[in-house]
Scaffold this motif. Structure first.
Motif, mmCIF file in Angstrom:
data_model
loop_
_atom_site.group_PDB
_atom_site.id
_atom_site.type_symbol
_atom_site.label_atom_id
_atom_site.label_comp_id
_atom_site.label_asym_id
_atom_site.label_seq_id
_atom_site.Cartn_x
_atom_site.Cartn_y
_atom_site.Cartn_z
ATOM 1 N N UNK A 114 20.493 5.697 -5.527
ATOM 2 C CA UNK A 114 19.688 6.315 -6.256
ATOM 3 C C UNK A 114 18.886 5.561 -7.407
ATOM 4 N N UNK A 115 19.983 4.776 -7.773
ATOM 5 C CA UNK A 115 19.672 3.126 -8.781
ATOM 6 C C UNK A 115 18.886 2.014 -8.043
ATOM 7 N N UNK A 116 18.803 2.344 -6.630
ATOM 8 C CA UNK A 116 17.923 1.399 -5.790
ATOM 9 C C UNK A 116 16.662 1.905 -5.213
ATOM 10 N N UNK A 117 16.875 3.188 -5.250
ATOM 11 C CA UNK A 117 14.675 4.249 -5.403
ATOM 12 C C UNK A 117 14.437 3.558 -6.238
ATOM 13 N N UNK A 118 15.109 4.403 -7.595
ATOM 14 C CA UNK A 118 14.372 4.012 -8.541
ATOM 15 C C UNK A 118 14.174 2.450 -9.052
ATOM 16 N N UNK A 119 15.097 1.528 -8.830
ATOM 17 C CA UNK A 119 14.301 -0.136 -8.929
ATOM 18 C C UNK A 119 14.011 -0.113 -8.235
ATOM 19 N N UNK A 120 13.373 0.338 -6.765
ATOM 20 C CA UNK A 120 12.488 -0.726 -6.596
ATOM 21 C C UNK A 120 10.886 0.541 -6.257
ATOM 22 N N UNK A 121 11.247 1.469 -7.129
ATOM 23 C CA UNK A 121 10.140 1.838 -7.840
ATOM 24 C C UNK A 121 8.692 1.388 -8.574
ATOM 25 N N UNK A 122 10.141 0.999 -10.257
ATOM 26 C CA UNK A 122 10.251 0.177 -10.728
ATOM 27 C C UNK A 122 9.382 -1.837 -10.943
ATOM 28 N N UNK A 123 9.576 -2.105 -9.614
ATOM 29 C CA UNK A 123 9.303 -2.982 -9.144
ATOM 30 C C UNK A 123 7.697 -2.891 -8.734
ATOM 31 N N UNK A 124 6.977 -1.554 -7.432
ATOM 32 C CA UNK A 124 6.873 -1.508 -7.309
ATOM 33 C C UNK A 124 5.363 -0.809 -7.585
ATOM 34 N N UNK A 125 5.886 0.732 -8.475
ATOM 35 C CA UNK A 125 5.161 0.686 -9.035
ATOM 36 C C UNK A 125 4.599 0.712 -10.666
ATOM 37 N N UNK A 126 5.151 0.225 -10.672
ATOM 38 C CA UNK A 126 5.111 -0.386 -12.295
ATOM 39 C C UNK A 126 5.447 -1.602 -12.765
ATOM 40 N N UNK A 127 5.096 -2.855 -11.318
ATOM 41 C CA UNK A 127 5.408 -3.975 -11.188
ATOM 42 C C UNK A 127 6.492 -5.016 -12.623
ATOM 43 N N UNK A 128 7.126 -4.071 -13.042
ATOM 44 C CA UNK A 128 8.057 -4.845 -14.265
ATOM 45 C C UNK A 128 9.478 -5.484 -13.020
ATOM 46 N N UNK A 129 9.466 -6.544 -13.273
ATOM 47 C CA UNK A 129 10.839 -7.834 -12.861
ATOM 48 C C UNK A 129 12.218 -7.672 -13.465
ATOM 49 N N UNK A 130 12.086 -6.997 -14.372
ATOM 50 C CA UNK A 130 13.281 -7.292 -14.571
ATOM 51 C C UNK A 130 13.888 -5.867 -14.938
ATOM 52 N N UNK A 131 15.246 -5.346 -14.015
ATOM 53 C CA UNK A 131 16.142 -3.607 -14.543
ATOM 54 C C UNK A 131 17.189 -4.110 -15.302
ATOM 55 N N UNK A 132 17.758 -3.721 -15.994
ATOM 56 C CA UNK A 132 19.529 -3.730 -16.660
ATOM 57 C C UNK A 132 19.891 -2.890 -16.597
ATOM 58 N N UNK A 133 21.551 -3.251 -16.707
ATOM 59 C CA UNK A 133 22.105 -1.633 -17.301
ATOM 60 C C UNK A 133 23.890 -2.396 -17.982
ATOM 61 N N UNK A 134 23.628 -1.518 -18.324
ATOM 62 C CA UNK A 134 25.098 -2.015 -19.321
ATOM 63 C C UNK A 134 26.583 -0.981 -18.646
ATOM 64 N N UNK A 135 27.643 -1.656 -18.243
ATOM 65 C CA UNK A 135 28.450 -0.608 -17.411
ATOM 66 C C UNK A 135 29.877 -1.335 -19.051
#
Ligand SMILES: CC(C)(COP(=O)(O)OP(=O)(O)OC[C@H]1O[C@@H](n2cnc3c(N)ncnc32)[C@H](O)[C@@H]1OP(=O)(O)O)[C@@H](O)C(=O)NCCC(=O)NCCS
Length: 183
Positions: A114-135
Protein backbone atom coordinates in the motif's frame (compact mmCIF):
# COMPACT_ATOMS: atom_id res chain seq x y z
CA UNK A 1 -8.60 15.26 -2.24
CA UNK A 2 -10.73 12.60 -3.87
CA UNK A 3 -8.99 11.49 -7.06
CA UNK A 4 -11.00 9.00 -9.12
CA UNK A 5 -8.23 6.48 -9.04
CA UNK A 6 -8.04 2.90 -7.93
CA UNK A 7 -4.54 1.50 -7.50
CA UNK A 8 -3.87 -2.24 -7.75
CA UNK A 9 -1.74 -3.96 -5.12
CA UNK A 10 -0.85 -7.63 -4.94
CA UNK A 11 -4.05 -9.36 -3.76
CA UNK A 12 -6.17 -6.22 -3.57
CA UNK A 13 -6.43 -2.55 -4.38
CA UNK A 14 -6.51 1.00 -2.96
CA UNK A 15 -9.39 3.36 -3.51
CA UNK A 16 -10.00 6.79 -1.94
CA UNK A 17 -12.27 6.43 1.07
CA UNK A 18 -15.73 7.97 1.12
CA UNK A 19 -17.98 8.40 4.14
CA UNK A 20 -20.16 5.29 3.42
CA UNK A 21 -16.98 3.17 3.74
CA UNK A 22 -16.85 3.93 7.46
CA UNK A 23 -18.14 0.95 9.44
CA UNK A 24 -17.86 -0.50 12.93
CA UNK A 25 -14.98 -2.85 12.04
CA UNK A 26 -12.92 0.16 10.91
CA UNK A 27 -13.75 2.06 14.09
CA UNK A 28 -13.05 -0.98 16.30
CA UNK A 29 -9.72 -1.49 14.52
CA UNK A 30 -8.71 2.11 15.18
CA UNK A 31 -9.59 1.67 18.86
CA UNK A 32 -7.61 -1.59 19.15
CA UNK A 33 -4.60 -0.80 21.41
CA UNK A 34 -2.41 -3.20 19.40
CA UNK A 35 -3.23 -1.21 16.28
CA UNK A 36 -3.11 2.33 17.64
CA UNK A 37 -0.11 1.98 19.97
CA UNK A 38 2.02 4.13 17.65
CA UNK A 39 -0.80 6.29 16.24
CA UNK A 40 -0.80 9.41 18.39
CA UNK A 41 -3.86 11.22 17.15
CA UNK A 42 -5.95 8.06 16.68
CA UNK A 43 -5.52 7.00 20.30
CA UNK A 44 -5.88 10.50 21.74
CA UNK A 45 -9.67 10.05 21.85
CA UNK A 46 -12.12 7.18 21.42
CA UNK A 47 -12.90 6.77 17.73
CA UNK A 48 -16.56 6.55 16.68
CA UNK A 49 -18.46 6.23 13.40
CA UNK A 50 -18.91 10.01 13.60
CA UNK A 51 -15.25 10.85 14.23
CA UNK A 52 -14.09 8.49 11.49
CA UNK A 53 -16.67 9.88 9.04
CA UNK A 54 -15.59 13.43 9.90
CA UNK A 55 -11.97 12.45 9.24
CA UNK A 56 -12.85 10.95 5.85
CA UNK A 57 -14.94 14.01 4.92
CA UNK A 58 -12.22 16.45 5.98
CA UNK A 59 -9.70 14.55 3.96
CA UNK A 60 -11.87 14.56 0.87
CA UNK A 61 -12.31 18.31 1.20
CA UNK A 62 -8.62 18.96 1.76
CA UNK A 63 -6.38 19.91 -1.15
CA UNK A 64 -3.32 18.64 0.71
CA UNK A 65 -4.23 15.05 1.52
CA UNK A 66 -5.50 11.81 0.02
CA UNK A 67 -6.87 8.98 2.15
CA UNK A 68 -7.14 5.58 0.50
CA UNK A 69 -8.78 2.48 1.87
CA UNK A 70 -6.90 -0.78 1.41
CA UNK A 71 -9.06 -3.63 0.14
CA UNK A 72 -8.07 -7.27 -0.17
CA UNK A 73 -9.66 -9.47 -2.82
CA UNK A 74 -12.70 -11.33 -1.55
CA UNK A 75 -13.32 -9.04 1.45
CA UNK A 76 -16.18 -6.53 1.17
CA UNK A 77 -14.82 -3.92 3.56
CA UNK A 78 -11.47 -2.23 3.61
CA UNK A 79 -8.90 -3.62 6.06
CA UNK A 80 -6.54 -0.66 6.22
CA UNK A 81 -5.75 2.85 5.10
CA UNK A 82 -2.84 4.70 3.60
CA UNK A 83 -2.78 8.48 3.61
CA UNK A 84 -0.74 11.16 1.91
CA UNK A 85 -0.93 14.42 3.82
CA UNK A 86 0.84 17.73 4.07
CA UNK A 87 1.19 17.75 0.28
CA UNK A 88 3.37 20.73 -0.57
CA UNK A 89 3.68 21.46 -4.28
CA UNK A 90 6.30 24.19 -3.90
CA UNK A 91 8.86 21.72 -2.65
CA UNK A 92 7.22 18.64 -4.15
CA UNK A 93 6.90 16.93 -0.78
CA UNK A 94 4.35 15.07 1.33
CA UNK A 95 4.03 12.89 4.40
CA UNK A 96 2.59 9.39 4.39
CA UNK A 97 0.96 7.23 7.05
CA UNK A 98 -0.32 3.67 6.92
CA UNK A 99 -2.56 1.53 9.10
CA UNK A 100 -3.70 -2.03 8.48
CA UNK A 101 -6.36 -1.91 11.21
CA UNK A 102 -7.55 -5.49 10.71
CA UNK A 103 -4.75 -7.39 12.42
CA UNK A 104 -5.48 -10.67 10.65
CA UNK A 105 -3.95 -9.05 7.56
CA UNK A 106 -0.67 -8.10 9.20
CA UNK A 107 2.50 -9.68 7.91
CA UNK A 108 1.17 -10.46 4.41
CA UNK A 109 2.98 -7.69 2.56
CA UNK A 110 -0.10 -5.48 2.43
CA UNK A 111 1.33 -2.53 4.38
CA UNK A 112 4.44 -2.26 2.25
CA UNK A 113 2.43 -2.78 -0.97
CA UNK A 114 0.00 0.00 0.00
CA UNK A 115 2.86 2.38 0.83
CA UNK A 116 4.59 1.60 -2.47
CA UNK A 117 1.41 2.09 -4.55
CA UNK A 118 0.48 5.42 -2.92
CA UNK A 119 4.07 6.65 -3.21
CA UNK A 120 4.27 5.74 -6.90
CA UNK A 121 0.99 7.58 -7.51
CA UNK A 122 2.27 10.68 -5.69
CA UNK A 123 5.40 10.71 -7.84
CA UNK A 124 3.58 10.12 -11.12
CA UNK A 125 0.23 11.90 -10.74
CA UNK A 126 1.22 14.75 -8.43
CA UNK A 127 4.84 14.91 -9.58
CA UNK A 128 6.04 15.05 -6.01
CA UNK A 129 9.70 14.30 -5.39
CA UNK A 130 9.98 13.46 -1.69
CA UNK A 131 7.58 11.48 0.51
CA UNK A 132 8.44 11.00 4.15
CA UNK A 133 7.21 9.07 7.15
CA UNK A 134 8.12 9.03 10.81
CA UNK A 135 8.11 5.81 12.80
CA UNK A 136 8.67 5.36 16.50
CA UNK A 137 11.89 3.44 17.10
CA UNK A 138 9.89 0.62 18.74
CA UNK A 139 7.64 0.27 15.69
CA UNK A 140 9.82 -2.24 13.88
CA UNK A 141 7.00 -3.47 11.60
CA UNK A 142 6.44 0.05 10.31
CA UNK A 143 10.14 0.68 9.67
CA UNK A 144 10.48 -2.60 7.80
CA UNK A 145 7.34 -1.89 5.78
CA UNK A 146 8.76 1.48 4.65
CA UNK A 147 12.14 -0.04 3.84
CA UNK A 148 10.44 -2.79 1.83
CA UNK A 149 8.45 -0.15 -0.06
CA UNK A 150 11.68 1.49 -1.22
CA UNK A 151 12.09 4.12 1.49
CA UNK A 152 15.46 4.89 3.05
CA UNK A 153 16.21 6.06 6.56
CA UNK A 154 17.15 9.76 6.47
CA UNK A 155 17.43 10.99 10.06
CA UNK A 156 16.44 10.41 13.67
CA UNK A 157 14.62 12.78 15.99
CA UNK A 158 15.81 11.76 19.45
CA UNK A 159 13.80 12.70 22.50
CA UNK A 160 11.33 15.15 20.97
CA UNK A 161 8.27 12.88 21.03
CA UNK A 162 6.77 10.90 23.88
CA UNK A 163 5.66 7.30 23.61
CA UNK A 164 3.58 6.14 26.56
CA UNK A 165 4.90 9.14 28.47
CA UNK A 166 8.60 8.52 27.81
CA UNK A 167 10.80 10.50 25.41
CA UNK A 168 11.74 8.30 22.50
CA UNK A 169 13.33 8.42 19.07
CA UNK A 170 11.31 8.90 15.92
CA UNK A 171 13.03 7.57 12.81
CA UNK A 172 12.31 9.40 9.58
CA UNK A 173 12.23 7.55 6.26
CA UNK A 174 11.91 9.06 2.80
CA UNK A 175 11.28 7.94 -0.75
CA UNK A 176 12.69 10.13 -3.52
CA UNK A 177 11.47 10.16 -7.06
CA UNK A 178 14.12 8.74 -9.36
CA UNK A 179 14.46 11.47 -11.92
CA UNK A 180 17.60 13.09 -13.24
CA UNK A 181 16.21 16.55 -13.98
CA UNK A 182 14.55 18.63 -11.29
CA UNK A 183 14.56 15.79 -8.78
C1 LIG B 1 3.05 -1.20 10.30
C2 LIG B 1 2.04 -1.97 9.46
C3 LIG B 1 1.38 -1.03 8.47
C4 LIG B 1 2.79 -3.04 8.67
O1 LIG B 1 1.86 -3.64 7.79
P1 LIG B 1 1.98 -5.15 7.37
O2 LIG B 1 1.06 -5.38 6.23
O3 LIG B 1 1.84 -6.03 8.54
O4 LIG B 1 3.51 -5.17 6.87
P2 LIG B 1 4.11 -6.09 5.75
O5 LIG B 1 3.45 -7.44 5.77
O6 LIG B 1 4.10 -5.34 4.46
O7 LIG B 1 5.59 -6.28 6.28
C5 LIG B 1 6.59 -5.34 6.04
C6 LIG B 1 7.85 -5.79 6.74
O8 LIG B 1 7.66 -5.71 8.16
C7 LIG B 1 7.94 -6.95 8.77
N1 LIG B 1 7.02 -7.08 9.89
C8 LIG B 1 5.69 -7.15 9.85
N2 LIG B 1 5.20 -7.25 11.10
C9 LIG B 1 6.29 -7.24 11.93
C10 LIG B 1 6.44 -7.28 13.33
N3 LIG B 1 5.40 -7.36 14.16
N4 LIG B 1 7.69 -7.22 13.85
C11 LIG B 1 8.76 -7.12 13.03
N5 LIG B 1 8.66 -7.05 11.68
C12 LIG B 1 7.44 -7.12 11.15
C13 LIG B 1 7.69 -7.96 7.69
O9 LIG B 1 8.40 -9.16 7.94
C14 LIG B 1 8.23 -7.25 6.49
O10 LIG B 1 9.62 -7.26 6.51
P3 LIG B 1 10.46 -7.55 5.19
O11 LIG B 1 9.80 -6.76 4.09
O12 LIG B 1 11.81 -7.06 5.54
O13 LIG B 1 10.32 -9.01 4.97
C15 LIG B 1 0.98 -2.67 10.35
O14 LIG B 1 1.63 -3.47 11.29
C16 LIG B 1 0.07 -1.68 11.05
O15 LIG B 1 -0.90 -1.21 10.46
N6 LIG B 1 0.38 -1.37 12.34
C17 LIG B 1 -0.46 -0.49 13.12
C18 LIG B 1 -0.43 0.96 12.67
C19 LIG B 1 0.97 1.50 12.57
O16 LIG B 1 1.79 1.34 13.47
N7 LIG B 1 1.23 2.19 11.45
C20 LIG B 1 2.52 2.79 11.17
C21 LIG B 1 2.65 4.12 11.82
S1 LIG B 1 4.22 4.88 11.40
Amino acid sequence: MNPAVSLPVDGGFLRPLIEPDVNQAYVDGLNDPHVNRFLDSVKSSLQTIQSASDFVAADRASSTSVLWGVWVDGHANHVGTVRLHGIEHRHGTAHIGVCIFDRQYWGRGLGSAAIAAATRWAFEALELRWIEAGAYEANVASQRAFLSAGYAWVFDIPGKYLLEGEPTTVKVFAARRQKAIGA
